[in-house]
Design a protein around this motif. Structure first.
Motif, short mmCIF file in Angstrom:
data_model
loop_
_atom_site.label_atom_id
_atom_site.label_comp_id
_atom_site.label_asym_id
_atom_site.label_seq_id
_atom_site.Cartn_x
_atom_site.Cartn_y
_atom_site.Cartn_z
N GLY A 186 0.84 -1.20 0.00
CA GLY A 186 0.00 0.00 0.00
C GLY A 186 0.87 1.24 0.00
O GLY A 186 2.06 1.17 0.33
N MET A 213 -4.55 -0.84 -4.83
CA MET A 213 -3.97 0.15 -3.95
C MET A 213 -4.40 1.56 -4.41
O MET A 213 -4.67 2.43 -3.59
CB MET A 213 -2.45 0.02 -4.01
CG MET A 213 -1.71 1.00 -3.15
SD MET A 213 -0.51 1.86 -4.20
CE MET A 213 -1.23 3.48 -4.24
N GLU A 259 -7.70 2.57 -2.96
CA GLU A 259 -7.57 3.08 -1.60
C GLU A 259 -7.04 4.51 -1.60
O GLU A 259 -7.58 5.39 -0.96
CB GLU A 259 -6.58 2.20 -0.81
CG GLU A 259 -7.24 1.07 -0.07
CD GLU A 259 -6.95 1.20 1.41
OE1 GLU A 259 -6.34 0.28 1.95
OE2 GLU A 259 -7.35 2.20 2.03
N GLU A 260 -5.96 4.70 -2.34
CA GLU A 260 -5.29 5.98 -2.34
C GLU A 260 -6.12 7.05 -3.05
O GLU A 260 -6.04 8.23 -2.73
CB GLU A 260 -3.92 5.83 -3.01
CG GLU A 260 -2.86 6.79 -2.53
CD GLU A 260 -2.76 6.89 -1.02
OE1 GLU A 260 -3.02 5.90 -0.33
OE2 GLU A 260 -2.45 8.00 -0.53
N ARG A 281 -9.12 7.65 -2.79
CA ARG A 281 -10.09 8.31 -1.92
C ARG A 281 -9.46 9.47 -1.18
O ARG A 281 -10.15 10.33 -0.66
CB ARG A 281 -10.68 7.31 -0.94
CG ARG A 281 -11.86 6.59 -1.60
CD ARG A 281 -12.27 5.32 -0.93
NE ARG A 281 -12.16 5.31 0.49
CZ ARG A 281 -11.54 4.36 1.17
NH1 ARG A 281 -10.94 3.37 0.53
NH2 ARG A 281 -11.49 4.38 2.47
N SER A 285 -11.70 4.76 6.13
CA SER A 285 -11.35 5.87 5.26
C SER A 285 -9.85 6.09 5.12
O SER A 285 -9.39 6.62 4.12
CB SER A 285 -12.05 7.16 5.72
OG SER A 285 -11.43 7.66 6.88
N GLY A 310 -7.46 3.46 5.86
CA GLY A 310 -6.71 2.21 5.78
C GLY A 310 -6.10 1.89 7.14
O GLY A 310 -5.98 2.78 7.99
N MET A 345 -16.39 0.17 2.62
CA MET A 345 -15.01 0.64 2.48
C MET A 345 -14.10 -0.06 3.50
O MET A 345 -12.95 -0.34 3.21
CB MET A 345 -14.94 2.16 2.69
CG MET A 345 -15.35 2.93 1.46
SD MET A 345 -14.23 2.54 0.06
CE MET A 345 -15.38 2.01 -1.16
N MET A 347 -10.66 -2.25 2.80
CA MET A 347 -9.44 -2.13 3.59
C MET A 347 -8.99 -3.51 4.04
O MET A 347 -7.79 -3.81 4.07
CB MET A 347 -9.72 -1.22 4.79
CG MET A 347 -8.55 -1.00 5.68
SD MET A 347 -9.04 -1.45 7.36
CE MET A 347 -8.10 -2.92 7.61
N GLU A 388 -6.87 -5.28 1.50
CA GLU A 388 -5.47 -4.83 1.53
C GLU A 388 -4.73 -5.47 2.71
O GLU A 388 -3.66 -6.03 2.56
CB GLU A 388 -5.43 -3.31 1.71
CG GLU A 388 -5.41 -2.55 0.42
CD GLU A 388 -4.15 -1.69 0.33
OE1 GLU A 388 -4.29 -0.48 0.25
OE2 GLU A 388 -3.03 -2.24 0.37
N VAL A 393 -15.46 4.91 -4.02
CA VAL A 393 -14.27 5.69 -4.37
C VAL A 393 -14.61 6.94 -5.16
O VAL A 393 -14.10 8.02 -4.87
CB VAL A 393 -13.28 4.83 -5.18
CG1 VAL A 393 -12.08 5.65 -5.60
CG2 VAL A 393 -12.83 3.63 -4.35
#
Lengths: 203, 203
Positions: free
Chosen positions: A19, A106, A109-110, A112, B17, B19, B102, B106, B109, B170
Motif C-alpha cells: 500500500g 492500492m 484506496e489511495e 479516496r 477511510s 486504511g 469501504m 481495507m 489490503e 471511491v
DNA sequence: ATCGGAAGTAAGTAATTACTTACATATGAA
DNA sequence: TTCATATGTAAGTAATTACTTACTTCCGAT
C-alpha cells in the motif's frame, strides 16, 4: 536497465504489496538495489514517485486497448472468450509477478485521499468501459445482441474480472478454481443468462 | 453509548477511510471523543482493536444472512431484484455513513499481510457465496434455472455488487447512474443473457 | 461521606520515516 | 589526464506514531 527504471519497477511492486502508506522509501530502494538517496535524487519525494509510476503504468495499462481490437468476423461469444482470457492474462503475469492488479487496488484506496490519483484511475476505468460499450453497441446494431444498455453490459463484464482478480490476488489462485474454466462458465451466463429459455418473459 | 462501543465505531470509520496503516490511534480516539489512553486501556494495541472491530462486524455482516432468506413462492427474477436491492442497501447506509463496504476493502489490503484478517474475510465471502449457491441449486432442482454451475452463478452475481459498491465508494454515486435502475439492468442481463434467443446454440 | 473504578491530563519514550547534507568513489567522454 | 555526472556511504533532522507512566478528576454505589 537504468537505475531510474529499476526504482519505478520496485515502487510498483512495493506499493502493490504494502500500500502507499505502508511502503517505505527504504524498502523500495532496497528492492531496486539502489541507495535510498538515489531514489530522492531522481524523484524528489515519495508522492512524486507514485505519480511517475502512475504515469508510466497508465500507458502500460492502455495496452489493454489492444485486447479490445476484436475482429468483427468472429461471433460474439468467441470474441468474449478471447477478450476474457486476454484480460485475465494481462492482469496476472506481465513483469512484476502479477503485482499490477494489486497496484490497481492500492490506487482505489489511495484515490479516496488523493484526487489526482482518483482522476487517473477513474479515467482509466471509464476508458475501458467505454471501449467495451462501443463494441456492444456495434453488436446490437449488427443484430447480434439484444437491445440492452451497452454500458450496463460492459460494467457487468468487467465486474467479474476485477472481482475475481482481486480474490485471486488476496487469497491465491486456489480460492477460485481454474481460471479458464471459470471464465467459460461466466461467459456462458453472461451471454445466455441463467433462466431457461421457455421461462423468459419479456424480451 | 459506552466508550468501548464509541471507540469500535470510530475505528471502523477511520480504518475504512484511512486504511489500517493510515489510521492513527489519535484520530480514532478523537473521532470517538475519548482520550487516546482510554483506547489503549480498553484495547491494548491497535492490532487488537482491529481484531475486535472485525469480530463485531463479522456478526454484523452476517445479518446479510437475512437477505438470503428468500421466499420460495416468488419467482427467481423477483427474488433477485429484492436480494440485489437489499445488498445495495446494506452496503450503503447502515450506521457509520456507509463506511462499512469501504472497511471491507481495507480488509482486502490488510488481508494480504495478516493471515488472520485474510481468514476472517475469506470465510465471510465463502459463506455468502455458498449461501447463494445453495439457493441457485434449489432453483435448478425446481426446474426454474438452467443447469449451470451454481457457484459460478453466485460469483457472477456478487462480483457486480462488490465492484459497483467499490466504484461508488471511491468515485461517488455520480460515477454510475441511479443504483436501482442499474441493478435492474444487471439482473436483466444476469437472468436472460445478452444474446438474442434465436442465436443461442447450446443450451 | 467515602471508596472504587472509569475516564481524563500531561508528559514522555523508543522507533520509524521521509528527506537532507556532506563527502567519497566510480566511470565514461573530452 | 581531467572533469562532469551518476551513485554510494554515513550521519543526521524533524515529525509522527504506537504505547506507557504518573497523577488527577468524576461519579455512582454502598
Amino acid at each position: 536497465m537504468t537505475a531510474e527504471q529499476r526504482i519505478l519497477d520496485a515502487a510498483l511492486k512495493v506499493f502493490a504489496s504494502e500500500g502507499y502508506t505502508g511502503a517505505t522509501t527504504r524498502r523500495i530502494a532496497e528492492e531496486a538495489n539502489v541507495a535510498e538517496v538515489t531514489l530522492f535524487r531522481k524523484f524528489q519525494s515519495k508522492e512524486n514517485l507514485l505519480r511517475e509510476v502512475l504515469l508510466q503504468n497508465r500507458d502500460a495499462f492502455s495496452t489493454l486497448e489492444n485486447l479490445f481490437q476484436i475482429k468483427e468476423d468472429l461471433d460474439l461469444e468467441t470474441d468474449l472468450h478471447i477478450l476474457g482470457k486476454n484480460i485475465a492474462k494481462v492482469m496476472k503475469d506481465k513483469k512484476n509477478d502479477g503485482k499490477r492488479h494489486m497496484f490497481m487496488f492500492m490506487l482505489f484506496e489511495e484515490g479516496r485521499r488523493r484526487p489526482e490519483v482518483a482522476e487517473i484511475l477513474s479515467s482509466f476505468i471509464q476508458m475501458n468501459i467505454t471501449r467495451l460499450s462501443e463494441y456492444f453497441e456495434l453488436q446490437i446494431k449488427n443484430g447480434k445482441m439484444r437491445n440492452i444498455n451497452p454500458r450496463s453490459a460492459a460494467l457487468t463484464f468487467v465486474s467479474y474480472f476485477v472481482y475475481t482478480s482481486l480474490l485471486r490476488g488476496v487469497f491465491g489462485d486456489s480460492f477460485l478454481g481454474d481460471s479458464d474454466e471459470e471464465i467459460e462458465r461466466f461467459i456462458d451466463i453472461f451471454t445466455k443468462g441463467i433462466l431457461k429459455v421457455e421461462d423468459m418473459k419479456t424480451r
